[in-house]
Design a protein around this motif. Sequence first.
Motif, PDB file in Angstrom:
ATOM      1  N   THR A  45      19.923  53.133 -24.388  1.00  0.00           N
ATOM      2  CA  THR A  45      20.240  52.887 -25.804  1.00  0.00           C
ATOM      3  C   THR A  45      19.809  51.497 -26.273  1.00  0.00           C
ATOM      4  N   ILE A  72      19.083  50.548 -30.214  1.00  0.00           N
ATOM      5  CA  ILE A  72      18.147  51.676 -30.316  1.00  0.00           C
ATOM      6  C   ILE A  72      16.734  51.272 -30.757  1.00  0.00           C
ATOM      7  N   PHE A 132      16.668  55.287 -37.316  1.00  0.00           N
ATOM      8  CA  PHE A 132      16.928  56.719 -37.193  1.00  0.00           C
ATOM      9  C   PHE A 132      18.157  57.082 -38.033  1.00  0.00           C
ATOM     10  N   HIS A 185      13.987  53.685 -29.826  1.00  0.00           N
ATOM     11  CA  HIS A 185      13.940  55.003 -30.467  1.00  0.00           C
ATOM     12  C   HIS A 185      12.498  55.493 -30.564  1.00  0.00           C
ATOM     13  N   LEU A 229      19.915  58.519 -30.929  1.00  0.00           N
ATOM     14  CA  LEU A 229      18.511  58.148 -31.064  1.00  0.00           C
ATOM     15  C   LEU A 229      17.673  59.226 -30.402  1.00  0.00           C
ATOM     16  N   HIS A 240      20.394  51.099 -36.561  1.00  0.00           N
ATOM     17  CA  HIS A 240      20.699  52.534 -36.593  1.00  0.00           C
ATOM     18  C   HIS A 240      20.212  53.176 -37.891  1.00  0.00           C
TER      19      HIS A 240
END
Length: 222
Positions: free
Chosen positions: A97, A102, A60, A105, A80, A56
């Motif tokens: 997700t 993520i 992002f 992303h 994301l 995470h």
Amino acid sequence: MVRKKLIVYLDRKPTEIVIRNYTLFDLEDMIAIQRASFPPPFPSELWWNEEQLREHVTRFPEGALCAEMEGRLIGSMTGLRVSDGQLEGSHTWEGITDRGYIRNHDPNGSTLYVVDVCVVPEMRKAGIGKWLMQSMYEVVVHLHLKRLLGGGRMPGYHRLAKTVSAEDYLTGVAIGEYNDPVISFLLRCGRMPVGVMPNYLEDEESCNNAALMEWKNPFYNE
């Protein structure tokens, strides 16, 4: 990056909180939020793990938000960016997700997709969740994204599932015919219903459905 101070009211007492981005230094505290929010018999393997949280804050960081009070983390929200192509057809929480990691992303994606919103139980009447949502809207505006989107649980649906379709239940909540603790909260935050996603996640109360809810960036100019 986000950092702002707010006053919230808990039991009529004004309390200062900070909303900011969580970082690699917050991993243990982020897991503590999950532990407090989802105690046993909720399976601990479904809490955030360090590998997910590291993804995470490195992939992002703008979408990694937390709420802090007196040095303690009391809530978090994670998102994301995804492209229109990733949203074509039906999707599940795990798929969109990457099971919360993520790794899918898309830095060029025009939609900020909500992975998770969580507030510790004792602070849930102080409006922390709504402020986290508002702060994520600000991220959408700052990054000039088209919208915020995400699947919301429908925990009240199981009581009516034998007689009301999931789509009609969502419409009923939106017009005030029914009340749902999650969907009604999202409506109060400014999110609007897009439709129902079947088999979104394993959730007996929602009969495995989720309400796809969006907030459109009013400043977006394609």
